[in-house]
Scaffold this motif. Structure first.
Motif, PDB file in Angstrom:
ATOM      1  N   ALA A 284       0.840  -1.197   0.000  1.00  0.00           N
ATOM      2  CA  ALA A 284       0.000   0.000   0.000  1.00  0.00           C
ATOM      3  C   ALA A 284       0.871   1.242   0.000  1.00  0.00           C
ATOM      4  N   ALA A 285       0.418   2.262  -0.724  1.00  0.00           N
ATOM      5  CA  ALA A 285       1.150   3.527  -0.776  1.00  0.00           C
ATOM      6  C   ALA A 285       0.147   4.665  -0.739  1.00  0.00           C
ATOM      7  N   PRO A 286       0.303   5.634   0.170  1.00  0.00           N
ATOM      8  CA  PRO A 286      -0.608   6.785   0.187  1.00  0.00           C
ATOM      9  C   PRO A 286      -0.569   7.529  -1.139  1.00  0.00           C
ATOM     10  N   ALA A 287      -1.683   8.113  -1.530  1.00  0.00           N
ATOM     11  CA  ALA A 287      -1.778   8.830  -2.808  1.00  0.00           C
ATOM     12  C   ALA A 287      -0.695   9.880  -2.922  1.00  0.00           C
ATOM     13  N   GLY A 288       0.034   9.854  -4.032  1.00  0.00           N
ATOM     14  CA  GLY A 288       1.043  10.871  -4.296  1.00  0.00           C
ATOM     15  C   GLY A 288       2.365  10.627  -3.602  1.00  0.00           C
ATOM     16  N   GLU A 289       2.481   9.595  -2.775  1.00  0.00           N
ATOM     17  CA  GLU A 289       3.736   9.366  -2.045  1.00  0.00           C
ATOM     18  C   GLU A 289       4.756   8.715  -2.962  1.00  0.00           C
ATOM     19  N   ARG A 290       5.967   9.209  -2.920  1.00  0.00           N
ATOM     20  CA  ARG A 290       7.043   8.639  -3.709  1.00  0.00           C
ATOM     21  C   ARG A 290       7.951   7.803  -2.809  1.00  0.00           C
ATOM     22  N   GLY A 291       8.761   6.979  -3.494  1.00  0.00           N
ATOM     23  CA  GLY A 291       9.680   6.154  -2.725  1.00  0.00           C
ATOM     24  C   GLY A 291       9.215   4.714  -2.700  1.00  0.00           C
ATOM     25  N   ALA A 292      10.060   3.845  -2.193  1.00  0.00           N
ATOM     26  CA  ALA A 292       9.817   2.411  -2.225  1.00  0.00           C
ATOM     27  C   ALA A 292       9.245   1.933  -0.903  1.00  0.00           C
ATOM     28  N   PHE A 315     -11.026 -18.318  -5.715  1.00  0.00           N
ATOM     29  CA  PHE A 315      -9.953 -18.662  -4.789  1.00  0.00           C
ATOM     30  C   PHE A 315      -8.887 -17.585  -4.676  1.00  0.00           C
ATOM     31  N   SER A 316      -9.021 -16.487  -5.414  1.00  0.00           N
ATOM     32  CA  SER A 316      -8.003 -15.443  -5.388  1.00  0.00           C
ATOM     33  C   SER A 316      -8.647 -14.093  -5.647  1.00  0.00           C
ATOM     34  N   THR A 317      -7.835 -13.052  -5.520  1.00  0.00           N
ATOM     35  CA  THR A 317      -8.276 -11.692  -5.816  1.00  0.00           C
ATOM     36  C   THR A 317      -7.509 -11.176  -7.016  1.00  0.00           C
ATOM     37  N   ILE A 318      -8.218 -10.543  -7.941  1.00  0.00           N
ATOM     38  CA  ILE A 318      -7.607  -9.944  -9.122  1.00  0.00           C
ATOM     39  C   ILE A 318      -7.730  -8.430  -8.996  1.00  0.00           C
ATOM     40  N   VAL A 319      -6.610  -7.745  -9.107  1.00  0.00           N
ATOM     41  CA  VAL A 319      -6.586  -6.286  -8.993  1.00  0.00           C
ATOM     42  C   VAL A 319      -6.138  -5.690 -10.318  1.00  0.00           C
ATOM     43  N   MET A 320      -6.938  -4.787 -10.857  1.00  0.00           N
ATOM     44  CA  MET A 320      -6.554  -4.054 -12.060  1.00  0.00           C
ATOM     45  C   MET A 320      -6.046  -2.686 -11.616  1.00  0.00           C
ATOM     46  N   ALA A 321      -4.767  -2.407 -11.903  1.00  0.00           N
ATOM     47  CA  ALA A 321      -4.112  -1.198 -11.402  1.00  0.00           C
ATOM     48  C   ALA A 321      -3.583  -0.367 -12.570  1.00  0.00           C
ATOM     49  N   ARG A 322      -3.856   0.938 -12.552  1.00  0.00           N
ATOM     50  CA  ARG A 322      -3.407   1.830 -13.619  1.00  0.00           C
ATOM     51  C   ARG A 322      -1.963   2.249 -13.378  1.00  0.00           C
ATOM     52  N   THR A 323      -1.124   2.093 -14.392  1.00  0.00           N
ATOM     53  CA  THR A 323       0.302   2.403 -14.298  1.00  0.00           C
ATOM     54  C   THR A 323       0.551   3.862 -14.685  1.00  0.00           C
ATOM     55  N   PRO A 324       1.784   4.362 -14.463  1.00  0.00           N
ATOM     56  CA  PRO A 324       2.099   5.735 -14.879  1.00  0.00           C
ATOM     57  C   PRO A 324       1.903   5.970 -16.376  1.00  0.00           C
ATOM     58  N   GLU A 332      -2.586 -10.652  -9.431  1.00  0.00           N
ATOM     59  CA  GLU A 332      -3.374 -11.729  -8.840  1.00  0.00           C
ATOM     60  C   GLU A 332      -2.688 -12.206  -7.561  1.00  0.00           C
ATOM     61  N   CYS A 333      -3.481 -12.376  -6.496  1.00  0.00           N
ATOM     62  CA  CYS A 333      -2.912 -12.788  -5.220  1.00  0.00           C
ATOM     63  C   CYS A 333      -3.945 -13.572  -4.422  1.00  0.00           C
ATOM     64  N   GLU A 334      -3.497 -14.172  -3.339  1.00  0.00           N
ATOM     65  CA  GLU A 334      -4.423 -14.832  -2.431  1.00  0.00           C
ATOM     66  C   GLU A 334      -5.315 -13.783  -1.772  1.00  0.00           C
ATOM     67  N   LYS A 335      -6.504 -14.201  -1.421  1.00  0.00           N
ATOM     68  CA  LYS A 335      -7.464 -13.250  -0.849  1.00  0.00           C
ATOM     69  C   LYS A 335      -6.929 -12.603   0.430  1.00  0.00           C
ATOM     70  N   ASP A 336      -6.261 -13.367   1.257  1.00  0.00           N
ATOM     71  CA  ASP A 336      -5.724 -12.824   2.509  1.00  0.00           C
ATOM     72  C   ASP A 336      -4.669 -11.751   2.247  1.00  0.00           C
ATOM     73  N   ALA A 340      -5.024  -7.855   3.570  1.00  0.00           N
ATOM     74  CA  ALA A 340      -4.041  -7.265   4.482  1.00  0.00           C
ATOM     75  C   ALA A 340      -3.694  -5.828   4.097  1.00  0.00           C
ATOM     76  N   LEU A 341      -3.975  -5.444   2.840  1.00  0.00           N
ATOM     77  CA  LEU A 341      -3.694  -4.074   2.417  1.00  0.00           C
ATOM     78  C   LEU A 341      -4.831  -3.121   2.749  1.00  0.00           C
ATOM     79  N   GLY A 342      -5.906  -3.630   3.301  1.00  0.00           N
ATOM     80  CA  GLY A 342      -6.959  -2.786   3.852  1.00  0.00           C
ATOM     81  C   GLY A 342      -7.679  -1.904   2.850  1.00  0.00           C
ATOM     82  N   GLY A 343      -7.938  -2.417   1.656  1.00  0.00           N
ATOM     83  CA  GLY A 343      -8.682  -1.629   0.675  1.00  0.00           C
ATOM     84  C   GLY A 343      -7.902  -0.468   0.118  1.00  0.00           C
TER      85      GLY A 343
END
Length: 371
Positions: A284-292, A315-324, A332-336, A340-343
């Motif tokens: 998880a990364a706060p909006a606009g935060e840079r760094g690793a 059996f899993s969660t699929i996340v579609m994420a927009r890149t730069p 794709e990851c396990e549901k747990d 753990a990233l809390g939405g």
């Protein structure tokens, strides 16, 4: 078993051009590609059901087809067993006589005993007097396989033998055929568009893309180090971006707007980069935060993304994420792991250099990447 295939055949949509060599009897080779790419035509040319326009097919030192020498053996002389999608049994014969029809030698009693033996091996005891219409789809395919084995072929061709079956029947037939192939002293060529079948049943694979056969590779290489865009996509890679070589081990991925380190030094013909969805990690990364984010593995490539859609799978969660760069990445990851990233609405996706795949569009061997 040795099989050498070099064929070309003009079709309505493209010209089929396929070449491969198989040298070991204990290997199952798969022809993998989307529907309509030329897989079944290749199989029919090997079996003698169709005639190539040009080329050569040699099985165990016997020339089955040679356009220059004028050799074209009929199917019954090739000693090739062909398992069709629909089993192709004789509807007016019972199971026993269908299998007996495949036995090449021996008197009636000997042919009958050989047929019974192959039926027992296919777990069809008690079905000898049934007609094909009285059998399930899986049973019909097992009868067809018993008939092929009873003919003592040097090579078995499997043309999407599970495509007409669903669920448990498909899985059970796959197990039965796998057992039969292990006991078979010759080789086999499997046609499929299902990468999971390739992974479970085959050791070598030739990817066919719009009639063009790619160089033969091991199944392990197909999934770990595909060399072309077509091979990556048919093997299940969900993330592909246009890419340019930006250094000895660097790829500038235009669609994703990032430059990624890769373990394989990309060759000059690399045009794309591929990332398997389940190889990505997320923090998880706060909006606009840079760094690793510190939770990502050291040395991993980092891609800041905005979460656009979360799909809750079985059996899993699929996340579609927009890149730069604007193009989405599928993670794709396990549901747990996602819970753990809390939405999170912003994530940094990590990918190890070992998991970034340099890809090219051509089929020339060794030109896409150098280990």
């Amino acid at each position: 078993m040795s099989l050498s295939v070099r064929i070309r055949k003009r079709l309505a949509a493209f010209t089929l051009d396929v070449s491969f060599d198989v040298e070991r009897a204990d290997r199952v080779m798969a022809l993998l590609g989307p529907s309509g790419c030329g897989k079944s035509v290749t199989l029919k040319c090997i079996a003698g059901v169709m005639r190539p326009d040009e080329g050569r097919i040699v099985l165990n030192g016997r020339t089955l087809f040679d356009s220059e020498a004028g050799v074209d053996l009929p199917p019954q002389s090739r000693r090739v067993g062909y398992l069709f999608q629909d089993s192709a049994l004789f509807p007016t014969m019972d199971v026993l006589h269908n299998v007996m029809a495949g036995v090449r030698e021996g008197g009636r009693a000997g042919r009958r005993e050989r047929a019974r033996r192959e039926l027992r091996a296919m777990r069809l005891d008690g079905a000898e007097r049934l007609r094909p219409a009285q059998l399930s789809g899986g049973q019909r395919q097992r009868v067809a396989m018993a008939r092929i084995l009873a003919s003592d072929p040097e090579l078995i061709l499997l043309d999407e033998p599970f495509s007409a079956l669903d669920g448990y029947l498909r899985w059970q037939l796959e197990l039965d055929l796998a057992d039969g192939l292990r006991a078979f002293p010759g080789g086999a060529v499997l046609v499929t568009h299902d990468r999971d079948e390739v992974h479970r049943l085959a050791q070598d694979v030739c990817v066919i893309d719009r009639g063009q056969g790619e160089p033969l590779m091991s199944v392990h290489e197909l999934f770990a180090r595909p060399r072309t865009v077509a091979a990556a996509l048919i093997s299940g890679c969900k993330n592909v971006s246009r890419a340019r070589v930006a250094g000895d081990h660097l790829l500038a991925c235009d669609d994703w707007g990032v430059t990624l380190a890769c373990a394989d030094a990309p060759g000059p013909r690399v045009t794309h980069a591929g990332i398997r969805a389940h190889y990505l990690t997320a923090a998880a990364a706060p909006a606009g935060e840079r760094g690793a984010p510190p939770s990502l593995a050291p040395g991993a490539n980092r891609i800041p993304c905005v979460v656009e859609r979360v799909i809750d799978g079985t059996f899993s969660t699929i996340v579609m994420a927009r890149t730069p760069g604007g193009a989405p990445l599928r993670y794709e990851c396990e549901k747990d792991a996602w819970a753990a990233l809390g939405g999170a609405t912003h994530v940094t996706l990590g990918i190890a250099p070992d998991c970034v795949m340099p890809l090219c569009e051509g089929i020339s061997e060794g030109e896409c990447a150098h280990a």
